[in-house]
Design a protein around this motif. Structure first.
Motif: not given
Length: 231
Positions: A97-100, A181-185
């Motif tokens: 959910m953080m990443g989204l 979530w912070s690196e998107r990887r």
């Protein structure tokens, strides 16, 4: 009409269950509590009320809602009560959910502290830039299957050389690619990710910051990461 593999009489129950989970998370204060619990520790109601910046009486209502939604569990020890995430599946949901959600806002510059972006806990495994680097290097060296769903035989051998043994019959997924979530990887999750975090901490290569998700990578830890994982 969209077809699914579920029998028709299960549709309503599943839809209601999804709506209940979404409703339990649909409050900024409750989300703050869930994010705090991502450090893998058990927190008191007082600590969580401070994190969410709400009165203790208000926090009690939020905690009850999260317990009812089976997102957190309450642990009683004598007169004290502690709260923690209900399981790994909830931690995965919160991280996803953080990443989204990160993609739904305009982030010219992240407000997340650099220390948290560098290294932090993601429930029971390591996340942040350091963890992403380790995951990338593991993939490049053939430790992981291409989709990150499992360790290769070579990867298991490398874990053993590090002194990390993994159960051959664990009920938990041995390995998974967890979106950072912070690196998107991706970083390493599952049993392998949890075991790696314990190993790094036992070696003194990382140190947890009490009361926070941030993790400090020590000088010896950075040398070890470079020695064991860097390409």
């Amino acid at each position: 009409m969209l077809k699914t593999s579920l029998p028709p009489d299960n549709h309503a129950g599943l839809e209601q269950a999804i709506a209940a989970v979404a409703a339990a998370m649909a409050d900024a204060s409750r989300v703050k509590m869930l994010c705090a619990l991502m450090d893998g520790r058990a927190w008191t109601a007082t600590e969580l009320s401070a994190v969410a910046d709400v009165a203790p009486s208000t926090a009690s209502g939020h905690l009850a809602r999260l317990v009812e939604g089976k997102l957190i569990a309450c642990l009683a020890q004598g007169r004290h009560r502690y709260y923690r995430l209900a399981g790994h599946d909830v931690a995965v949901l919160v991280e996803q959910m953080m990443g989204l959600s990160w993609n739904r806002i305009t982030p010219p510059e992240t407000t997340a502290p650099k220390a948290m972006r560098d290294a932090r806990t993601c429930y029971d495994h390591l996340a942040g830039a350091v963890a992403v680097q380790i995951y990338d290097d593991m993939q490049a060296e053939g430790w992981l299957e291409e989709d990150g769903s499992a360790l290769t035989l070579y990867g298991r051998e490398q874990f053993l050389q590090l002194g990390i043994s993994l159960s051959a019959h664990s009920r938990r997924k041995a390995c998974c690619a967890c979106l950072d979530w912070s690196e998107r990887r991706f970083h390493l999750g599952g049993e392998a990710g949890a075991a790696l975090l314990i190993h790094l901490e036992s070696k003194g290569w990382i140190q947890r910051v009490v009361g926070f998700r941030e993790v400090v990578v020590t000088a010896s830890g950075r040398s070890a990461v470079k020695k064991h994982f860097s390409r």
